[in-house]
Design a protein around this motif. Sequence first.
Motif, short mmCIF file in Angstrom:
data_model
loop_
_atom_site.label_atom_id
_atom_site.label_comp_id
_atom_site.label_asym_id
_atom_site.label_seq_id
_atom_site.Cartn_x
_atom_site.Cartn_y
_atom_site.Cartn_z
N PRO A 188 20.28 -21.83 -45.45
CA PRO A 188 19.89 -22.07 -46.84
C PRO A 188 19.67 -20.80 -47.65
O PRO A 188 19.74 -20.83 -48.87
CB PRO A 188 18.59 -22.87 -46.73
N ASP A 189 19.40 -19.69 -47.00
CA ASP A 189 19.22 -18.42 -47.71
C ASP A 189 20.51 -17.60 -47.75
O ASP A 189 20.48 -16.41 -48.06
CB ASP A 189 18.12 -17.59 -47.05
N ALA A 190 21.63 -18.24 -47.41
CA ALA A 190 22.90 -17.52 -47.31
C ALA A 190 23.33 -16.97 -48.67
O ALA A 190 22.99 -17.51 -49.72
CB ALA A 190 23.97 -18.46 -46.79
N LEU A 191 24.07 -15.88 -48.60
CA LEU A 191 24.59 -15.24 -49.79
C LEU A 191 26.10 -15.26 -49.77
O LEU A 191 26.70 -15.19 -48.70
CB LEU A 191 24.17 -13.76 -49.83
N GLU A 229 37.37 13.74 -45.49
CA GLU A 229 37.24 13.38 -46.91
C GLU A 229 37.80 11.98 -47.17
O GLU A 229 38.92 11.66 -46.75
CB GLU A 229 37.98 14.40 -47.76
N LEU A 230 37.03 11.14 -47.84
CA LEU A 230 37.48 9.79 -48.19
C LEU A 230 37.96 9.78 -49.63
O LEU A 230 37.31 10.32 -50.52
CB LEU A 230 36.33 8.79 -48.03
N ASP A 231 39.11 9.11 -49.87
CA ASP A 231 39.62 9.01 -51.23
C ASP A 231 38.91 7.87 -51.97
O ASP A 231 38.06 7.17 -51.40
CB ASP A 231 41.14 8.87 -51.25
N ALA A 232 39.28 7.65 -53.22
CA ALA A 232 38.60 6.67 -54.07
C ALA A 232 38.67 5.26 -53.48
O ALA A 232 37.67 4.54 -53.44
CB ALA A 232 39.21 6.69 -55.47
N ASP A 233 39.84 4.85 -53.02
CA ASP A 233 39.97 3.50 -52.46
C ASP A 233 39.19 3.35 -51.16
O ASP A 233 38.59 2.30 -50.91
CB ASP A 233 41.45 3.16 -52.24
N GLN A 234 39.19 4.38 -50.35
CA GLN A 234 38.42 4.32 -49.10
C GLN A 234 36.92 4.24 -49.37
O GLN A 234 36.20 3.54 -48.66
CB GLN A 234 38.74 5.55 -48.24
N ARG A 235 36.46 4.94 -50.39
CA ARG A 235 35.04 4.86 -50.75
C ARG A 235 34.68 3.45 -51.23
O ARG A 235 33.62 2.94 -50.90
CB ARG A 235 34.69 5.88 -51.82
N GLN A 236 35.58 2.83 -51.97
CA GLN A 236 35.33 1.46 -52.42
C GLN A 236 35.30 0.50 -51.23
O GLN A 236 34.48 -0.40 -51.17
CB GLN A 236 36.37 1.04 -53.46
N GLY A 237 36.18 0.72 -50.27
CA GLY A 237 36.16 -0.09 -49.05
C GLY A 237 34.87 0.09 -48.27
O GLY A 237 34.32 -0.87 -47.73
N LEU A 238 34.39 1.31 -48.24
CA LEU A 238 33.12 1.59 -47.58
C LEU A 238 31.97 0.87 -48.29
O LEU A 238 31.11 0.27 -47.64
CB LEU A 238 32.89 3.10 -47.55
N LEU A 239 31.98 0.88 -49.61
CA LEU A 239 30.94 0.17 -50.36
C LEU A 239 31.00 -1.34 -50.10
O LEU A 239 29.96 -1.99 -50.00
CB LEU A 239 31.09 0.46 -51.86
N GLN A 240 32.20 -1.88 -49.96
CA GLN A 240 32.32 -3.30 -49.66
C GLN A 240 31.73 -3.62 -48.29
O GLN A 240 31.03 -4.63 -48.12
CB GLN A 240 33.78 -3.73 -49.74
N ALA A 241 32.02 -2.77 -47.31
CA ALA A 241 31.45 -2.98 -45.98
C ALA A 241 29.93 -2.84 -46.01
O ALA A 241 29.21 -3.60 -45.35
CB ALA A 241 32.06 -1.97 -44.99
N LEU A 242 29.42 -1.90 -46.77
CA LEU A 242 27.98 -1.72 -46.90
C LEU A 242 27.32 -2.89 -47.62
O LEU A 242 26.22 -3.32 -47.25
CB LEU A 242 27.66 -0.41 -47.62
N ALA A 243 27.98 -3.43 -48.64
CA ALA A 243 27.40 -4.54 -49.40
C ALA A 243 27.11 -5.74 -48.50
O ALA A 243 26.08 -6.41 -48.66
CB ALA A 243 28.33 -4.95 -50.54
N ALA A 244 28.00 -5.98 -47.55
CA ALA A 244 27.81 -7.11 -46.63
C ALA A 244 26.58 -6.93 -45.75
O ALA A 244 26.03 -7.89 -45.23
CB ALA A 244 29.05 -7.27 -45.76
N ARG A 245 26.10 -5.70 -45.62
CA ARG A 245 24.90 -5.41 -44.83
C ARG A 245 23.66 -5.22 -45.71
O ARG A 245 22.57 -5.64 -45.36
CB ARG A 245 25.11 -4.16 -43.99
#
Length: 115
Positions: free
Chosen positions: A9-12, A61-77
């Motif tokens: 019930p508290d799922a996001l 070094e991570l490029d712009a798209d890789q940084r966005q992918g990293l943020l997506q993985a972090l958001a899930a946590r």
Amino acid sequence: MTTDANTHPDALTITYVERSLGFGGDDAATFLVDRPGHPKAEYDLRLAMDALDLFQAKTGELDADQRQGLLQALAARVYPRLFSGEQRLVAIAVVRARDIAPSEVDDILADAGLQ
């Protein structure tokens, strides 16, 4: 990316919207967070330099798209943690190196497709 965990019930449901160019460029992104019984809302997630350095120590070094992918993985946590407590939610959350357990680094990189 959309994360759907409707088994509790508290799922996001966390949906990547776009780079947050006005806030942090490649180091920030906007997410739509939907919680059962609450209105959907947009939140920004920013990756602090010390956290970025933690990941880049393993990847280079991570490029712009890789940084966005990293943020997506972090958001899930990050967002489930933020929404699980009684703490006041903020529109802009900043992930610092101290917020990332050393044991999570490789899993986060794998979730982001960087390993």
